[in-house]
Structures are given as C-alpha cells and as structure tokens.
Scaffold this motif. Structure first.
Motif, short mmCIF file in Angstrom:
data_model
loop_
_atom_site.label_atom_id
_atom_site.label_comp_id
_atom_site.label_asym_id
_atom_site.label_seq_id
_atom_site.Cartn_x
_atom_site.Cartn_y
_atom_site.Cartn_z
N ASP A 123 0.85 -1.18 0.00
CA ASP A 123 0.00 0.00 0.00
C ASP A 123 0.89 1.24 0.00
N LEU A 124 0.91 1.97 -1.12
CA LEU A 124 1.80 3.12 -1.24
C LEU A 124 1.40 4.27 -0.32
N ASP A 125 0.21 4.21 0.25
CA ASP A 125 -0.20 5.23 1.21
C ASP A 125 0.39 4.98 2.60
N GLU A 126 0.91 3.76 2.80
CA GLU A 126 1.51 3.41 4.09
C GLU A 126 2.95 3.90 4.15
N LEU A 127 3.30 4.58 5.24
CA LEU A 127 4.65 5.10 5.39
C LEU A 127 5.68 3.98 5.38
N ASP A 128 5.35 2.84 5.97
CA ASP A 128 6.27 1.70 6.01
C ASP A 128 6.66 1.28 4.60
N THR A 129 5.70 1.27 3.68
CA THR A 129 5.98 0.91 2.29
C THR A 129 6.90 1.91 1.64
N ARG A 130 6.64 3.18 1.88
CA ARG A 130 7.46 4.22 1.26
C ARG A 130 8.90 4.19 1.78
N MET A 131 9.05 3.93 3.04
CA MET A 131 10.40 3.81 3.59
C MET A 131 11.09 2.54 3.08
N ALA A 132 10.31 1.48 2.87
CA ALA A 132 10.87 0.26 2.31
C ALA A 132 11.34 0.50 0.88
N CYS A 133 10.64 1.37 0.15
CA CYS A 133 11.05 1.73 -1.21
C CYS A 133 12.41 2.43 -1.17
N LEU A 134 12.57 3.36 -0.25
CA LEU A 134 13.83 4.07 -0.11
C LEU A 134 14.95 3.09 0.24
N SER A 135 14.63 2.09 1.05
CA SER A 135 15.63 1.12 1.50
C SER A 135 16.23 0.31 0.36
N VAL A 136 15.50 0.18 -0.76
CA VAL A 136 16.00 -0.60 -1.89
C VAL A 136 17.34 -0.06 -2.38
N PHE A 137 17.55 1.25 -2.26
CA PHE A 137 18.81 1.84 -2.71
C PHE A 137 20.00 1.39 -1.86
N ALA A 138 19.73 0.79 -0.72
CA ALA A 138 20.80 0.26 0.13
C ALA A 138 21.11 -1.19 -0.19
N LEU A 139 20.38 -1.79 -1.12
CA LEU A 139 20.56 -3.20 -1.46
C LEU A 139 21.38 -3.31 -2.74
N SER A 140 22.68 -3.49 -2.58
CA SER A 140 23.55 -3.55 -3.75
C SER A 140 23.69 -4.96 -4.31
N GLY A 141 23.26 -5.96 -3.51
CA GLY A 141 23.35 -7.35 -3.97
C GLY A 141 24.78 -7.87 -3.86
N GLY A 142 24.95 -9.16 -4.14
CA GLY A 142 26.29 -9.73 -4.18
C GLY A 142 26.87 -10.05 -2.83
N GLY A 143 26.21 -10.97 -2.08
CA GLY A 143 26.75 -11.40 -0.80
C GLY A 143 27.99 -12.25 -0.98
N SER A 144 28.64 -12.59 0.10
CA SER A 144 29.90 -13.35 0.03
C SER A 144 29.72 -14.76 0.57
N GLY A 145 29.11 -15.58 -0.24
CA GLY A 145 29.02 -16.98 0.11
C GLY A 145 28.22 -17.27 1.36
N ALA A 146 28.74 -18.20 2.18
CA ALA A 146 28.03 -18.61 3.38
C ALA A 146 27.84 -17.47 4.35
N GLU A 147 28.74 -16.45 4.28
CA GLU A 147 28.61 -15.31 5.18
C GLU A 147 27.38 -14.48 4.87
N SER A 148 26.80 -14.69 3.67
CA SER A 148 25.64 -13.90 3.28
C SER A 148 24.49 -14.07 4.25
N ALA A 149 24.40 -15.24 4.87
CA ALA A 149 23.31 -15.48 5.81
C ALA A 149 23.36 -14.50 6.97
N ASP A 150 24.59 -14.03 7.29
CA ASP A 150 24.75 -13.11 8.41
C ASP A 150 25.00 -11.66 7.98
N THR A 151 25.51 -11.47 6.77
CA THR A 151 25.92 -10.14 6.35
C THR A 151 25.14 -9.61 5.15
N GLY A 152 24.18 -10.35 4.65
CA GLY A 152 23.47 -9.96 3.44
C GLY A 152 22.19 -9.20 3.67
#
Length: 273
Positions: A123-152
C-alpha cells in the motif's frame, strides 16, 4: 509453504545475495570497476556522497511522496527508457553532469521501485511501504558466500530498522513538512552511505573516454535494471512475510542462502578436481 511461493523466495534470495552490480558493470566495460575506482581522486568520494544524499532527498520529495497507485503491471520498460535518456546526459558531459543527472535518475528509479512495490501488494499510502522503497537503494546485492546469511539482505534490513522506526515515529508525530527532521536525515544518511558506492562505480564507468553518450545510457539501463530486480526480490520477501510470518520466511531464506553457498563451493571443488 506453497511450492510457487518457495520458488519465488529462492529467486529473491539468489538476486539479493548473488547479483553484484559491480560485476555487471565490469562485464559491460570489460574492465574491473574496483580497479578503475583507484583512479578517482580522493575528494571525489565526499563529493559523490553529498550528491547521492541530495539526489535521494529530491527523489523522496518529488517521486515517492507524490506517487499515486496505478493499476496493472509495473511499467519497468518505460522507466528503463527514461533512465537510459538521463544516462545519455551523464555520458555526454561526464563527471560534471552527475549533480544534474543523478537526481533525475534517482527519481525515475524511485518511481519504478514504488511501482514494483505496488505490484507486490504493498500500500503506497503506508509510510512503512514508502520507507521500504527508499531502503532498496541500500541493497547492492552480491553477498559473500556462506557469510551472506549473516551479512546480506536481512543484516541490511536490521541495520536500517532503527532509522526506519525513528522516521516513522517522527513523521507520525510531526508530518513531512520539516525537511531537517533528524530522523529523516538519519534514514537518508544510512541509505545514501550504501548507495554512494554503486554511484561512485557508475561515475567511474561513465568517465571512461570510450563510454560517451551511448555508454552512459547503457550504464543507466544496467543500473535501473539492477535496482528493479532488487526491488522485486525485496517486496517478494515482504509479501511472503505477510502471508507466512517473518520468522518462518527469514529461516527459510537463511537456509536457501546457505544452500546456494554450498552449491557454489561444490562446483568450485569439482572444477579443481
């Protein structure tokens, strides 16, 4: 969990943990981006960080908080074309154009991310959704193997949770009119800190003399395509969390990431043998 939902979660995990933007840009130009970044003057890191924060702020103001939900599938292709055009501008004028081009690109990307969120039942009217949209810019992808479970992916969500909660509480109490709100500034800082590295990599690639106008458009197409994939994966996980509960999905996601890492290790060992 239904089979179709499990498959969707696997696809989301693969994108969020193994899709490296730096690797994709390196393949585009035939040069390791990390190596090319060593040629970037020291002061440019601070300049890029400032431009990145400003661009996200403008995108937040002009795109996300003015966006209205539209029915149908997300218009990914339309947003890619617009991003390509803005990238052509950056390719034409190089580093000097970043302060002009990046706010335009970020706004287009923000609209595309919100469009994808809406298609996943947000729901784009929900603030949580809008903040989650902004958070996508922090997701660069490309974890480091098994450590991804803790650092991804989930680690990044945990890192942003405090800023997200502070922002939601501030906006609920005081609204969005106070641009200097410490909570909003904190969230933008947290996201822009992560986003400034891909922006720096993008800047280096577009500064390569052979790239030019056409290459600038190609880099931006790759850039928005990457974050569209991040957005689809992110909001797929959130959709499944709403259906099955966050604890179950997080556990399943972690098991999937470990399995992906083990499969990669086995493939590498087989090649050695």
């Amino acid at each position: 969990m239904r089979q179709v939902d499990f498959v969707a979660l696997v696809d989301a995990a693969e994108n969020l943990e193994t899709m490296s933007l730096a690797t994709r840009m390196s393949q585009l130009v035939g040069l390791p981006v990390e190596k090319a970044m060593t040629a970037l003057p020291g002061p440019w890191a601070d300049i890029v960080a400032g431009i990145t924060k400003m661009a996200l702020k403008k995108a937040l103001d002009s795109a996300l908080f003015s966006l209205r939900a539209m029915p149908g599938e997300p218009a990914n292709k339309t947003h890619q074309v617009l991003a390509g055009l803005s990238g052509a501008l950056g390719g034409s004028f190089g580093i000097a154009a970043l302060a002009i081009e990046l706010p335009i690109s970020a706004t287009i990307m923000m609209r595309s991310i919100a469009d994808i969120a809406r298609s996943q039942g947000e729901d784009l009217d929900e603030l949580d959704t809008r903040m989650a949209c902004l958070s996508v810019f922090a997701l660069s992808g490309g974890g480091s193997g098994a450590e991804s479970a803790d650092t991804g992916y989930y680690a990044m969500r945990s890192f942003l949770t405090k800023a997200l909660n502070d922002t939601a509480n501030h906006v609920a109490a005081l609204g969005l009119s106070q641009e200097g709100a410490p909570a909003l500034v904190k969230l933008l800082s947290a996201v822009s800190t992560r986003f400034s590295l891909p922006v720096s990599q993008k800047l280096v690639v577009q500064a390569i003399p052979a790239i030019g106008l056409i290459g600038g458009a190609s880099v931006n197409l790759l850039f928005i395509n990457h974050y569209q994939k991040m957005a689809k994966a992110h909001f797929t996980v959130r959709r499944l969390e709403r259906r099955y509960g966050e604890a179950l999905i997080k556990h399943a996601y972690t098991e999937i990431v470990i399995s992906i890492a083990e499969n990669k290790s086995n493939v590498a060992l087989n090649k050695i043998d």
